[in-house]
Scaffold this motif. Sequence first.
Motif, PDB file in Angstrom:
ATOM      1  N   MET A   1       0.786  -1.164   0.004  1.00  0.00           N
ATOM      2  CA  MET A   1       0.214   0.018   0.058  1.00  0.00           C
ATOM      3  C   MET A   1       1.037   1.233   0.305  1.00  0.00           C
ATOM      4  SD  MET A   1      -1.437  -0.476   3.983  1.00  0.00           S
ATOM      5  CE  MET A   1      -2.253   1.243   3.951  1.00  0.00           C
ATOM      6  N   GLY A   2       0.600   2.297  -0.614  1.00  0.00           N
ATOM      7  CA  GLY A   2       1.202   3.615  -0.519  1.00  0.00           C
ATOM      8  C   GLY A   2       1.019   4.323   0.855  1.00  0.00           C
ATOM      9  N   ALA A   3       1.881   5.117   0.878  1.00  0.00           N
ATOM     10  CA  ALA A   3       2.095   5.846   2.068  1.00  0.00           C
ATOM     11  C   ALA A   3       3.201   7.013   1.940  1.00  0.00           C
ATOM     12  CB  ALA A   3       2.598   4.970   3.312  1.00  0.00           C
ATOM     13  N   PHE A   4       2.855   8.173   2.572  1.00  0.00           N
ATOM     14  CA  PHE A   4       3.692   9.402   2.757  1.00  0.00           C
ATOM     15  C   PHE A   4       4.977   8.896   3.897  1.00  0.00           C
ATOM     16  CE2 PHE A   4       0.070  12.399   1.563  1.00  0.00           C
ATOM     17  CZ  PHE A   4      -0.042  11.825   0.118  1.00  0.00           C
TER      18      PHE A   4
ATOM     19  N   TYR B   1      10.765  12.015  -9.810  1.00  0.00           N
ATOM     20  CA  TYR B   1       9.867  10.699  -9.841  1.00  0.00           C
ATOM     21  C   TYR B   1      10.953   9.700 -10.163  1.00  0.00           C
ATOM     22  CZ  TYR B   1       6.145  13.908 -11.127  1.00  0.00           C
ATOM     23  OH  TYR B   1       4.993  14.835 -11.094  1.00  0.00           O
ATOM     24  N   THR B   2      10.807   8.638  -9.234  1.00  0.00           N
ATOM     25  CA  THR B   2      11.950   7.552  -9.191  1.00  0.00           C
ATOM     26  C   THR B   2      11.333   6.191  -9.903  1.00  0.00           C
ATOM     27  OG1 THR B   2      11.270   6.542  -7.188  1.00  0.00           O
ATOM     28  CG2 THR B   2      12.775   8.594  -7.032  1.00  0.00           C
ATOM     29  N   THR B   3      12.303   5.546 -10.404  1.00  0.00           N
ATOM     30  CA  THR B   3      11.860   4.105 -11.104  1.00  0.00           C
ATOM     31  C   THR B   3      11.532   3.310 -10.159  1.00  0.00           C
ATOM     32  OG1 THR B   3      14.447   3.503 -10.927  1.00  0.00           O
ATOM     33  CG2 THR B   3      13.511   4.518 -12.990  1.00  0.00           C
ATOM     34  N   SER B   4      11.903   3.493  -8.452  1.00  0.00           N
ATOM     35  CA  SER B   4      11.610   2.454  -7.661  1.00  0.00           C
ATOM     36  C   SER B   4      10.335   3.201  -6.635  1.00  0.00           C
ATOM     37  CB  SER B   4      13.036   2.245  -6.984  1.00  0.00           C
ATOM     38  OG  SER B   4      12.920   1.620  -5.403  1.00  0.00           O
ATOM     39  N   GLY B   5       9.997   2.032  -6.321  1.00  0.00           N
ATOM     40  CA  GLY B   5       8.688   2.463  -5.148  1.00  0.00           C
ATOM     41  C   GLY B   5       9.264   2.826  -3.843  1.00  0.00           C
ATOM     42  N   SER B   6      10.395   2.083  -3.626  1.00  0.00           N
ATOM     43  CA  SER B   6      10.860   2.174  -2.152  1.00  0.00           C
ATOM     44  C   SER B   6      11.532   3.278  -1.954  1.00  0.00           C
ATOM     45  CB  SER B   6      11.640   0.939  -1.800  1.00  0.00           C
ATOM     46  OG  SER B   6      12.536   0.821  -2.750  1.00  0.00           O
ATOM     47  N   ARG B   7      12.384   3.810  -3.168  1.00  0.00           N
ATOM     48  CA  ARG B   7      13.466   4.991  -3.275  1.00  0.00           C
ATOM     49  C   ARG B   7      12.761   6.484  -2.485  1.00  0.00           C
ATOM     50  NH1 ARG B   7      16.630   8.350  -6.920  1.00  0.00           N
ATOM     51  NH2 ARG B   7      18.512   8.505  -5.877  1.00  0.00           N
TER      52      ARG B   7
ATOM     53  N   ALA C   1       6.629   9.843  -1.380  1.00  0.00           N
ATOM     54  CA  ALA C   1       5.306   9.049  -1.489  1.00  0.00           C
ATOM     55  C   ALA C   1       5.742   7.546  -2.084  1.00  0.00           C
ATOM     56  CB  ALA C   1       4.572   9.827  -2.766  1.00  0.00           C
ATOM     57  N   SER C   2       5.467   6.687  -1.066  1.00  0.00           N
ATOM     58  CA  SER C   2       6.240   5.356  -1.225  1.00  0.00           C
ATOM     59  C   SER C   2       5.359   4.080  -0.712  1.00  0.00           C
ATOM     60  CB  SER C   2       7.806   5.466  -0.526  1.00  0.00           C
ATOM     61  OG  SER C   2       8.480   4.448  -0.788  1.00  0.00           O
ATOM     62  N   LEU C   3       6.076   3.321  -0.410  1.00  0.00           N
ATOM     63  CA  LEU C   3       5.496   2.123   0.217  1.00  0.00           C
ATOM     64  C   LEU C   3       5.139   2.183   1.794  1.00  0.00           C
ATOM     65  CD1 LEU C   3       7.710  -0.563  -1.729  1.00  0.00           C
ATOM     66  CD2 LEU C   3       5.172  -0.405  -1.799  1.00  0.00           C
ATOM     67  N   SER C   4       4.578   1.565   2.583  1.00  0.00           N
ATOM     68  CA  SER C   4       3.978   1.931   3.534  1.00  0.00           C
ATOM     69  C   SER C   4       4.991   1.037   4.367  1.00  0.00           C
ATOM     70  CB  SER C   4       2.711   1.473   4.080  1.00  0.00           C
ATOM     71  OG  SER C   4       2.620   0.008   4.051  1.00  0.00           O
TER      72      SER C   4
END
Length: 336
Positions: free
Chosen positions: A126-129, A200-206, A220-223
């Motif tokens: 899920m997404g999270a700030f 904007y990054t290519t990685s969801g965690s970065r 804005a990333s992964l919870s």
Amino acid sequence: MTLRYLKWIAGAATGLAMIGSAHAGTITVYTALEEEEVAAYLEAAKEALPDIEVEALRLSTGDLGARLIAEADNPQADVLWGFAVTNILDPQIGDQLEPYEAAGLDQLADQYKADDNRWFAPVGYMGAFCVNKPRLEEIGAEMPRTWTDLLDPTFEGEVVMPDPGSSGTGYLMVAAILQGLGEEEGWQLIEDLDSSMAQYTTSGSRPCRMAQVGEYTVGASLSFVAMQGISQGYPLEMVIPEDYAGYELEANGLMAGTDNAEDAKRFLDWTLSDSATSTYSEYKAVVTIPGVARSPLADDANLPENLDDVLFPMDFAKSGKEREAIINRWRETVGR
């Protein structure tokens, strides 16, 4: 037979994680799971499946989807593991999977598996700030609780998020906004948010890792990355957006026509076994298998007990159908 953990090289076409012995059966697994969790899961798998060697290629969601489509006429993988359901619902990818009723599949609710057993999703994200609290105070901004809050001019150039074209995390964020607000208002918000975006990054965690060290105020990333950062002592606050908290399911499936079906099916069975599920909560905020213990990290980060209270009700079929059009429009709208 003695096991040996040979190597883990992530993020390139030649990257392989191999477990097992030199004479074991070998399967090729494609995955978009995060690098550290792939390594941890495979450590557990080698204990449970000592006679199978797993060669795992890890790519970002967008890159892996492109690879699967490119290889459609000559499939190279035996198993698809931890891949976004939104992408699997693209017939170019989903049609490459063969129905298989994995052992333990009956414990999953209907919304977490395909009607025809082509895929099943034991986990999700899920997404999270990820908000750096000292930097937030430094720029004089209020804690953002919604996507709209990020339009405050104090956040200009202070936010980082994943590129939805390459990152499943980025795509679920955009898809949730569009499903929640509708086309016109949704695209207007996305366009307006661009002024706050540093990159904007290519990685969801970065984005979260950048925020946790103070490069930017909000990632804005992964919870789960936020939860890990908090447990490691970084001055972060995890915020689940109160308006459009998108999420994604990560599914597994058997590649049609595999020459290694027996071992591939055993691996898929393992992904629903106690051996696997005991590890999931160490890396996932969303676990769909009943009875899996909640991670202590979730308590430290104040993750809600009932995620249904905060998650936006994503329409994955809609996300999958509209994915190409949304990404194309996002590139036209944002232009970077």
